[in-house]
Design an enzyme around this catalytic site. Structure first.
Site, mmCIF file in Angstrom:
data_model
loop_
_atom_site.group_PDB
_atom_site.id
_atom_site.type_symbol
_atom_site.label_atom_id
_atom_site.label_comp_id
_atom_site.label_asym_id
_atom_site.label_seq_id
_atom_site.Cartn_x
_atom_site.Cartn_y
_atom_site.Cartn_z
ATOM 1 C CG ASP A 126 -1.980 1.094 0.342
ATOM 2 O OD1 ASP A 126 -2.248 2.156 -0.050
ATOM 3 O OD2 ASP A 126 -3.315 0.743 1.941
HETATM 4 C C1 BGC Z 1 -5.430 2.911 -0.089
HETATM 5 C C2 BGC Z 1 -5.153 2.484 -0.930
HETATM 6 C C3 BGC Z 1 -4.589 3.328 -2.871
HETATM 7 C C4 BGC Z 1 -3.862 3.767 -2.405
HETATM 8 C C5 BGC Z 1 -3.474 4.531 -3.616
HETATM 9 C C6 BGC Z 1 -3.689 3.948 -0.082
HETATM 10 O O1 BGC Z 1 -3.947 5.259 1.197
HETATM 11 O O2 BGC Z 1 -5.268 2.107 1.064
HETATM 12 O O3 BGC Z 1 -6.465 1.331 -1.559
HETATM 13 O O4 BGC Z 1 -4.858 2.279 -3.113
HETATM 14 O O5 BGC Z 1 -3.933 4.438 -1.301
HETATM 15 O O6 BGC Z 1 -3.847 5.638 -3.796
#
Ligand code: BGC
Length: 833
Positions: A243
């Site tokens: 993530d």
């Molecule tokens: C989220 C993810 C997301 C990523 C990119 C993160 O803060 O938890 O679900 O894909 O950001 O935007």
């Protein structure tokens, strides 16, 4: 006829496996350590570097679940916006989820995206979970089936998926650091279950490693779950990507099975990884294994020149009409939970006036906030949808009634804006039109602008007032801010980042009113917000976020309310749209209450007291308390309905379509009844002490009655369940049922399994659980049947003593049901090991 078949054919990707693997090995062999280490880190916010020496182009990833944003986080690059994941799950239709996936693949291709950062298959452990709207269900099996359809659909289009967030990201509070203590049985039977089944059934090409820890190890370093379970036990061959900003430690992440650290350019992989290998702190063979996984994704998505893509251009699915599909999913997802005296559908010939009430009736909340956010080319509001669908002879009056938020919102209606980017000397570097007052650039900037040279962004243009009165203007974002309206400097100062809190929430910022200007309707003023870009040395990516915010004159709340009551009292039907706001349901924080914000509850009650018929439409992504639910004629749960919100709503309210949804999650009467309300860690620890008892499993155990049970939802026809037969050879339930109403309809036939009394030493099992479902359609009077296979896993538990799945022999009661609380037929099934 059962309509689930189209969801069940395997996704492409297996033909040509050998050729792709050979191309991957050839490419890998040509790379030196530095190139390999570089490939494992984001080159920017959304992409991996190209390596021309092996014919590898840059691989681009993008959010997200309800639409494909692309690399620009801006309304200037719009996307088709589908209903929220909770809505998709409410259709209980994996084939429809697959069609949604195909549309998203088409959108991804249009925007040059190779892998979608979706679906989110964490569970609705508690209604307070901030990203509840982005997850499918409280039930792992329903989550699995919808997620499987979605993954297959996206990958049918040759675009990768990223199953997320592996695992246990079921709430937002302290999500970067929390350690979730999850008992092994709950981990296997609930939280890992969708990941396991989707990996088995749909072979996703990506999995995203979560921010949080599970049972003592942060997920990006969790060797036993990532290498042991995901790769070892389940045979997963895709890529594991962190993530965003979740990777902490070079060696531990590599040894824990993490392949790619996102975003870049500043990460603990890349150069730091090459150094770790050179210094003997990491093994090059582990780097090779990670690179192989990345190259495999590149090969599948057609980014590695020498490899045949998983889907050849000639085999791509037919073009999907995005607007039509968004509308179809929306009406299929709406859950009619109450419909007294046949209030719905409204017969347009039987009404002469309709009062449409609520702020969200005019400005629908179409999607949840955070990384799932995308920008549609258009939005059909409930008001627009009803106006367009009702004959001209029907008078439609709108009244706001109660504003759920008195906070300023991103400048929109009445503004003509552009962003002007300048360097430190004030020289203009570039400029672009802005469809709203929001600037949110992550790694990608307007033509001619580089992050290094960028010093200020000016959001500038004109505002023409729609209403006379005192208009508030303000700012969102960090760094230096100077706001001028009509030549008057309203604010100049510096907004510092908070010391703690969620980084993404901090990045998006909070709207702060900075000053007021009195304007008459039609009057125009010049506006300018100059944002001096805050460049934090430790920030992992090049990002700029700031916004000009505005609030129309605040009307006297009592006058607003009275206006709505007056409109309702003279109308034949009142349609009240109640909603949550961005400050209630968004990524980055959990909810603290399930109450509707503002005076919306009072509004519903006062309207219902005077209107001949009151229909309430609930515009929220997750459960809210509806204390007036038994005092109104009809209640329709509309979720976050996507860009076609109002068109789909009109389809259902006026009876062109049946509301097709069934609840994917239990709606409590009040938060205090909800089985799990603890989402806040205690000293960094969140203990899942309820074990396997979440959602309906817990409601059945406590015997409490929710507002609306799991699986509930009314259509516009009625059904008699005639027979339930079990085939013991292949554990299939066959249900025959008849449409006993007067119109064509669709029913979701649900199969629950209730265990026998159990045996000595057997852990407590839920009273029943969902073991299968299928959708049938029938004309009035027609009898149809559904064959519903019952998977072996439905009869197994995770045995904590042996660390293995164990089939529990004995007699089960198989129930064919309309919802978990409305079970129509039962039969016994004896299962022997
Ligand atoms: C989220 C993810 C997301 C990523 C990119 C993160 O803060 O938890 O679900 O894909 O950001 O935007």
């Amino acid at each position: 006829m059962a309509t689930q078949d189209a969801a069940d054919t395997p996704a492409p990707g297996t033909d040509g496996d050998a050729a792709r693997e050979a191309a991957v090995e050839t490419a890998l062999a040509k790379l030196d350590l530095d190139a390999k280490a570089r490939l494992l880190a984001g080159q920017d916010t959304w992409s991996l570097p190209a390596l021309p020496q092996i014919g590898l182009r840059s691989l681009v990833m993008s959010d997200g679940p309800v639409g494909v944003r692309g690399v620009r986080w801006t309304a200037a690059d719009p996307s088709v916006v589908l209903p929220s994941p909770t809505a998709l799950a409410a259709t209980w239709d994996p084939a429809l989820a697959r069609r949604a996936g195909r549309l998203l693949a088409q959108e991804a291709r249009r925007k040059g995206v190779h892998a979608l950062l979706a679906p989110t298959v964490n569970l609705h452990r508690s209604p307070l979970g901030g990203r509840h709207f982005e997850c499918y269900s409280e039930d792992p099996y329903l989550t699995t089936r919808i997620g499987t359809g979605y993954v297959r659909g996206v990958q049918d289009g040759g675009v990768g998926t990223t199953l997320k967030h592996f695992v246990g990201n079921d709430a937002e509070t302290e999500r970067f650091t929390v350690n979730n203590t999850i008992p092994p049985r709950a981990l296997r039977e609930l939280y890992l279950a969708p990941f396991e089944a989707i990996v088995r059934d749909a072979s996703p090409w990506g999995v995203m490693s979560a921010y949080n820890g599970v049972n003592g190890s942060t997920m990006t370093q969790h060797a036993s779950l990532q290498l042991g379970v995901l790769r070892g036990e389940w045979g997963y061959d895709g890529v594991i990507v962190s993530d965003w900003m979740a990777t902490r430690d070079t060696t531990r992440a590599l040894n824990g099975g993490l392949d790619v650290a996102m975003p870049g350019p500043r990460t603990v992989y890349g150069q730091a990884l090459a150094t770790a290998v050179r210094e003997g702190r990491a093994e090059e063979c582990a780097v090779d294994a990670a690179v192989r996984n990345v190259l495999r994704l590149a090969a599948r998505t057609g980014v590695l020149d020498a490899a045949p893509p998983a889907v050849a251009p000639a085999d791509l699915p037919a073009t999907v009409d995005g607007d039509a599909l968004a509308r179809e999913i929306a009406h299929r997802s709406f859950v009619l939970v109450r419909n007294e005296r046949g209030t719905l559908p409204i017969d347009p010939a039987g009404v002469s006036s309709v009062a449409v009430i609520g702020a969200a009736a005019r400005d629908a909340r179409i999607l949840g906030g955070g990384s799932a956010e995308v920008f549609p080319a258009h939005i059909v509001s409930p008001l627009d949808g009803l106006r367009a669908a009702l004959p001209e002879s029907v008078a439609v009056h709108h009244a706001v009634g109660a504003d759920p938020s008195d906070e300023p919102a991103v400048a929109g209606q009445g503004f003509e804006l552009r962003a002007v980017c300048r360097d430190v000397s004030g020289r203009q570097l570039g400029s672009e039109p802005l469809p709203s007052g929001l600037v949110q650039w992550l790694g990608d900037f307007p033509d001619g602008v580089s992050f290094e040279d960028l010093h200020t962004v000016e959001i500038t243009g004109t505002f023409t007032a729609r209403e006379s009165g005192v208009h508030a203007f303000g700012t969102r974002g960090l760094g230096g801010l100077a706001l001028t309206v009509g030549g008057r400097l309203l604010f100049e100062g510096i907004e510092e980042p908070a010391d703690e809190g969620d980084p993404f929430e901090a990045f998006q910022g909070t709207a702060v009113p900075r000053g007021e200007v009195e304007l008459t309707a039609g009057e125009s003023v010049e506006v300018s917000l100059i944002c001096t870009v805050a460049k934090l040395p430790e920030a992992p990516m090049s990002a700029v976020a700031c916004a000009l915010v505005h609030r129309d004159p605040v009307r006297d709340p009592e006058a607003l309310m009275e206006e709505a009551v007056a409109a309702a009292s003279v109308a034949d039907t009142a349609v009240v749209v109640v909603a949550t706001t961005e400050r209630v349901e968004s990524e980055g924080f959990d909810r603290t209450s399930l109450a509707l914000p503002g005076r919306q509850d009072e509004l519903v009650r006062r309207v219902a007291a005077v209107a001949p018929r009151t229909v309430v439409v609930v515009n929220s992504g997750s459960p809210v308390e509806l204390p007036w639910r038994d005092e109104v004629d009809a209640v329709l749960l509309g979720w976050f309905p996507g860009q076609e919100a109002g068109a789909a709503l009109a389809d259902v309210l006026l009876g062109d379509e049946e509301p097709g949804g069934r609840l994917p999650t239990t709606w409590p009467v009040a938060l205090t009844d909800a089985p799990v309300t603890q989402v806040e860690p205690d000293d960094g620890e969140l203990v899942y002490e309820e074990g396997v008892f979440i959602g309906y499993r817990a409601w059945e155990k406590t015997g409490r009655t929710p507002a609306y049970p799991f699986g509930h939802g009314l259509g516009y026809t009625t059904w008699d369940y005639d027979s339930l037969d079990l085939s013991t050879t292949d554990a299939t339930a066959t249900v025959r049922l008849r449409n006993t109403g007067t119109r064509h309809g669709r029913e979701v036939v649900q199969i629950y399994l209730a265990p026998g009394s159990g045996g000595p030493g057997l852990p407590e099992r839920p009273a029943r659980w969902l073991a299968g479902f299928a959708t049938v359609e029938a004309a009035p009077g027609e009898t149809v049947s559904a064959d519903i296979p019952l998977p072996r896993r439905a009869f197994e538990i995770w045995d904590e003593k042996t660390d293995a799945w164990r089939l529990i022999s004995g007699t089960y009661v198989v129930e064919a049901a309309h919802s978990i609380a409305d079970r129509r037929l039962r039969a016994r099934l004896h299962v022997e090991r």
